[in-house]
Design an enzyme around this catalytic site. Structure first.
Site, PDB file in Angstrom:
ATOM      1  N   GLU A 276      78.822  55.004  69.254  1.00 26.20           N
ATOM      2  CA  GLU A 276      77.864  55.295  70.324  1.00 26.20           C
ATOM      3  C   GLU A 276      77.799  54.147  71.326  1.00 26.20           C
ATOM      4  O   GLU A 276      77.725  54.367  72.538  1.00 26.20           O
ATOM      5  CB  GLU A 276      76.479  55.576  69.726  1.00 26.20           C
ATOM      6  CG  GLU A 276      76.436  56.912  69.013  1.00 26.20           C
ATOM      7  CD  GLU A 276      75.109  57.188  68.322  1.00 26.20           C
ATOM      8  OE1 GLU A 276      74.499  58.219  68.597  1.00 26.20           O
ATOM      9  OE2 GLU A 276      74.694  56.349  67.492  1.00 26.20           O
TER      10      GLU A 276
ATOM     11  N   GLY B 153      76.866  54.195  64.982  1.00 29.32           N
ATOM     12  CA  GLY B 153      76.251  53.498  66.111  1.00 29.32           C
ATOM     13  C   GLY B 153      77.244  52.650  66.874  1.00 29.32           C
ATOM     14  O   GLY B 153      77.094  52.428  68.082  1.00 29.32           O
TER      15      GLY B 153
ATOM     16  N   ALA C  59      75.723  51.523  62.107  1.00 32.17           N
ATOM     17  CA  ALA C  59      74.396  50.920  62.131  1.00 32.17           C
ATOM     18  C   ALA C  59      74.105  50.278  60.777  1.00 32.17           C
ATOM     19  O   ALA C  59      74.752  50.576  59.772  1.00 32.17           O
ATOM     20  CB  ALA C  59      73.349  51.980  62.453  1.00 32.17           C
TER      21      ALA C  59
ATOM     22  N   GLU D 287      77.798  60.002  60.152  1.00 33.92           N
ATOM     23  CA  GLU D 287      76.372  60.209  59.850  1.00 33.92           C
ATOM     24  C   GLU D 287      76.129  61.414  58.950  1.00 33.92           C
ATOM     25  O   GLU D 287      75.215  61.411  58.119  1.00 33.92           O
ATOM     26  CB  GLU D 287      75.568  60.365  61.152  1.00 33.92           C
ATOM     27  CG  GLU D 287      75.270  59.057  61.875  1.00 33.92           C
ATOM     28  CD  GLU D 287      76.373  58.664  62.835  1.00 33.92           C
ATOM     29  OE1 GLU D 287      76.107  57.828  63.720  1.00 33.92           O
ATOM     30  OE2 GLU D 287      77.509  59.183  62.704  1.00 33.92           O
TER      31      GLU D 287
END
Length: 259
Positions: A113, A110, A67, A133
């Protein structure tokens, strides 16, 4: 059809709708506008009768290396609660058509994901997956802890999530995270080839099989079988079922129309 939006490239090749993440200078780091474009385009493809299968990939050296940290670094818990950004991610689970992902290079945070939102996932030999993360003092928030655990089980998922280590394409294949490892230079070609193969199947069957498999992840075996049974019966209301069985009896290839 070919068009370039702010953060993705969109094209249609025959029955295949293709979405490519397009921020190669930052390894396709995912920001909120990109998610909006991905979700909106997926939904457009889902409503487009000409598109049978959706392919998701990234331009450049990575699928998506995480992200966009700059977008979140100064946010407060209340900011994020009010923004409620992950509701857009939830809409990806409502897409009825099969989504086939092609991962080259990094699929981290992300990006991982997003890859896990695909129904079928192919990866190049150089692909690396992971959730870093924890090294940032946070954790996955768009389904990473849930989807990875469903795929590989609690103990192994815990290992990857708590360490932030990266898994190779070979490891991801071993643990059932991806379907195939493909030579990097052939990744998109083989992914589209596979997408075209399933695009020839009856669209209503594709739709209801996907629904039933997704229910199997969360339902008990009994509840899942009841859902499967209803979908099985429902397909007998379609013209494709009549055509498929008639073609079998007549020893010819069926011509499915999605009706």
């Amino acid at each position: 059809m070919n068009k370039e939006l702010g953060f993705i490239e969109v094209s249609v090749e025959g029955s295949i709708g293709i979405i490519k993440l397009n921020r190669p200078k930052v390894l396709n780091a995912i920001n909120r506008p990109m998610v909006t474009e991905i979700v909106t385009t997926m939904e457009e493809f889902d409503r487009n009768d000409e598109v049978k299968v959706i392919v998701l990939s990234g331009n450049g050296r990575a699928f998506a290396a995480g992200a966009d940290i700059d977008e979140m670094a100064e946010a407060s818990a209340i900011d994020l609660e009010l923004l409620n950004q992950f509701t857009e991610w939830d809409r990806l689970a409502w897409v009825k058509k099969p989504i086939v992902g092609a991962v080259q290079g990094f699929a981290l945070g992300g990006g991982f994901e997003l890859a896990l939102c695909c129904d079928i996932l192919f990866a190049g030999h150089n692909a690396e997956f992971g959730f870093p993360e924890i090294s940032l003092g946070v954790m996955p928030g768009a389904g990473g802890t849930q989807r990875l655990t469903k795929l590989m089980g609690k103990s192994k998922a815990m290992e990857w999530l708590l360490t932030g280590d990266r898994m190779t394409a070979k490891e991801a294949l071993h643990y059932g995270v991806i379907n195939r490892v493909i030579a990097n230079e052939l990744l998109m070609e083989e992914t589209v080839k596979f997408a075209n193969k399933i695009a020839k199947q009856p669209p209503l069957s594709l739709r209801l099989i996907k629904e039933s498999v997704h229910k199997a992840v969360d339902y008990s075996i009994y509840e899942g079988m009841q859902y499967e049974r209803k979908n099985f019966y429902l397909l007998f209301a379609s013209q494709d079922q009549k055509e498929g069985m008639r073609a079998f009896q007549e020893k010819r290839k069926p011509h499915f129309k999605g009706e």
